[in-house]
Scaffold this active site. Structure first.
Site, short mmCIF file in Angstrom:
data_model
loop_
_atom_site.label_atom_id
_atom_site.label_comp_id
_atom_site.label_asym_id
_atom_site.label_seq_id
_atom_site.Cartn_x
_atom_site.Cartn_y
_atom_site.Cartn_z
CG HIS A 40 -2.07 0.90 1.12
ND1 HIS A 40 -2.05 2.22 1.51
CD2 HIS A 40 -3.32 0.68 0.64
CE1 HIS A 40 -3.24 2.76 1.33
NE2 HIS A 40 -4.02 1.85 0.80
CB ILE A 46 0.16 6.53 1.76
CG1 ILE A 46 -0.85 5.78 0.90
CG2 ILE A 46 0.95 7.53 0.93
CD1 ILE A 46 -1.93 6.67 0.28
N GLY A 49 -6.13 4.44 5.10
CA GLY A 49 -7.10 5.22 5.86
C GLY A 49 -7.75 4.43 6.98
CB VAL A 50 -9.16 1.00 7.16
CG1 VAL A 50 -7.98 0.13 6.78
CG2 VAL A 50 -10.10 0.29 8.10
CD GLU A 54 -8.07 -0.46 15.23
OE1 GLU A 54 -7.76 -0.93 16.35
OE2 GLU A 54 -9.23 -0.49 14.79
#
Length: 135
Positions: A40, A46, A49-50, A54
Protein backbone atom coordinates in the site's frame (compact mmCIF):
# COMPACT_ATOMS: atom_id res chain seq x y z
CA UNK A 1 -0.35 -2.64 26.59
CA UNK A 2 -1.97 -3.29 29.95
CA UNK A 3 -5.07 -1.41 28.78
CA UNK A 4 -5.47 -2.10 25.06
CA UNK A 5 -6.07 -5.69 23.90
CA UNK A 6 -4.23 -4.99 20.61
CA UNK A 7 -0.81 -6.44 19.87
CA UNK A 8 1.70 -6.21 17.05
CA UNK A 9 1.00 -5.70 14.20
CA UNK A 10 -2.28 -4.00 15.19
CA UNK A 11 -1.16 -1.84 18.14
CA UNK A 12 -0.80 1.70 16.78
CA UNK A 13 -0.26 3.84 19.89
CA UNK A 14 3.38 4.26 20.92
CA UNK A 15 3.04 6.73 23.76
CA UNK A 16 0.39 8.70 25.64
CA UNK A 17 1.46 12.32 26.09
CA UNK A 18 -1.52 13.66 28.01
CA UNK A 19 -4.83 12.28 29.24
CA UNK A 20 -7.86 13.60 31.12
CA UNK A 21 -11.30 12.15 31.81
CA UNK A 22 -12.43 12.96 28.27
CA UNK A 23 -9.35 13.85 26.18
CA UNK A 24 -6.18 12.09 25.16
CA UNK A 25 -3.10 13.04 23.19
CA UNK A 26 -0.75 10.32 21.98
CA UNK A 27 1.93 9.81 19.38
CA UNK A 28 3.04 7.07 17.05
CA UNK A 29 6.05 6.71 14.81
CA UNK A 30 5.00 5.29 11.43
CA UNK A 31 7.59 2.55 11.08
CA UNK A 32 8.81 2.11 7.50
CA UNK A 33 9.26 -1.61 8.23
CA UNK A 34 5.51 -2.20 8.74
CA UNK A 35 4.48 -4.89 6.22
CA UNK A 36 1.47 -2.86 5.08
CA UNK A 37 3.81 -0.62 3.09
CA UNK A 38 4.89 -3.56 0.93
CA UNK A 39 1.49 -3.46 -0.76
CA UNK A 40 0.00 0.00 0.00
CA UNK A 41 1.55 1.10 -2.31
CA UNK A 42 4.98 -0.23 -3.39
CA UNK A 43 5.83 2.86 -5.46
CA UNK A 44 4.17 5.36 -3.10
CA UNK A 45 3.83 3.91 0.42
CA UNK A 46 1.11 5.56 2.50
CA UNK A 47 -0.73 4.51 5.65
CA UNK A 48 -4.17 3.07 4.77
CA UNK A 49 -7.10 5.22 5.86
CA UNK A 50 -8.70 2.36 7.75
CA UNK A 51 -5.55 2.02 9.88
CA UNK A 52 -5.54 5.76 10.57
CA UNK A 53 -9.12 5.46 11.84
CA UNK A 54 -8.06 2.42 13.90
CA UNK A 55 -5.24 4.46 15.44
CA UNK A 56 -7.64 7.19 16.55
CA UNK A 57 -10.13 4.58 17.84
CA UNK A 58 -7.39 2.96 19.93
CA UNK A 59 -6.63 6.36 21.48
CA UNK A 60 -10.34 6.72 22.28
CA UNK A 61 -10.33 3.34 24.00
CA UNK A 62 -7.37 4.44 26.08
CA UNK A 63 -9.40 7.29 27.58
CA UNK A 64 -11.81 4.75 29.06
CA UNK A 65 -9.09 2.30 30.04
CA UNK A 66 -7.00 4.90 31.84
CA UNK A 67 -9.97 5.99 33.92
CA UNK A 68 -10.87 2.32 34.53
CA UNK A 69 -14.30 2.55 32.91
CA UNK A 70 -14.06 -0.72 30.98
CA UNK A 71 -15.82 -3.60 32.73
CA UNK A 72 -13.72 -6.68 33.53
CA UNK A 73 -13.86 -9.18 30.67
CA UNK A 74 -14.81 -6.44 28.19
CA UNK A 75 -13.12 -4.25 25.63
CA UNK A 76 -14.09 -1.16 23.67
CA UNK A 77 -14.73 -1.84 19.97
CA UNK A 78 -15.41 0.45 17.05
CA UNK A 79 -19.16 0.65 16.32
CA UNK A 80 -19.46 3.24 13.54
CA UNK A 81 -17.71 6.02 11.68
CA UNK A 82 -20.02 8.92 10.93
CA UNK A 83 -17.45 11.16 9.26
CA UNK A 84 -13.86 10.75 8.06
CA UNK A 85 -11.76 13.24 6.16
CA UNK A 86 -8.25 12.57 4.94
CA UNK A 87 -6.39 15.84 4.45
CA UNK A 88 -2.88 14.58 3.66
CA UNK A 89 -1.07 11.29 3.27
CA UNK A 90 0.67 9.72 6.26
CA UNK A 91 3.93 8.18 5.10
CA UNK A 92 6.58 5.85 6.51
CA UNK A 93 8.81 7.73 8.92
CA UNK A 94 6.12 10.26 9.90
CA UNK A 95 5.27 10.92 13.54
CA UNK A 96 1.52 10.96 14.10
CA UNK A 97 0.17 13.22 16.84
CA UNK A 98 -3.20 11.79 17.80
CA UNK A 99 -5.85 13.83 19.63
CA UNK A 100 -9.18 12.34 20.74
CA UNK A 101 -12.13 13.82 22.61
CA UNK A 102 -14.90 11.78 24.20
CA UNK A 103 -17.95 13.91 23.44
CA UNK A 104 -20.77 11.69 24.71
CA UNK A 105 -21.21 8.51 26.73
CA UNK A 106 -24.24 6.50 27.69
CA UNK A 107 -24.49 2.94 29.05
CA UNK A 108 -21.36 1.57 27.44
CA UNK A 109 -21.79 3.51 24.19
CA UNK A 110 -19.35 6.32 23.38
CA UNK A 111 -19.08 9.06 20.75
CA UNK A 112 -15.72 10.59 19.88
CA UNK A 113 -14.03 13.19 17.71
CA UNK A 114 -10.43 12.63 16.77
CA UNK A 115 -7.65 13.98 14.60
CA UNK A 116 -4.16 13.05 13.50
CA UNK A 117 -1.62 15.78 12.80
CA UNK A 118 1.75 15.25 11.11
CA UNK A 119 4.34 18.04 11.13
CA UNK A 120 1.71 20.45 12.49
CA UNK A 121 -0.55 19.73 9.50
CA UNK A 122 -3.95 18.07 9.81
CA UNK A 123 -3.89 14.62 8.21
CA UNK A 124 -7.14 13.04 9.42
CA UNK A 125 -10.40 14.11 11.05
CA UNK A 126 -12.91 11.51 12.21
CA UNK A 127 -16.14 11.27 14.18
CA UNK A 128 -16.90 7.78 15.43
CA UNK A 129 -18.70 5.70 18.00
CA UNK A 130 -17.53 2.76 20.10
CA UNK A 131 -19.21 0.30 22.41
CA UNK A 132 -18.14 -1.94 25.27
CA UNK A 133 -18.21 -5.59 24.27
CA UNK A 134 -17.60 -8.78 26.20
CA UNK A 135 -14.56 -10.85 25.30
Amino acid sequence: MAILPHRDPMLFIDRVLNATESNLTAETHVDPAWPVFDGHFPEFPIMPGVLLIETIAQAGSLILGLRQSVAPGSFVGLASVSSAKFRRAVKPGDRMNIHVNLVQERRGFYKYEGVIDVDAQRAVEVEFAAVQMSL
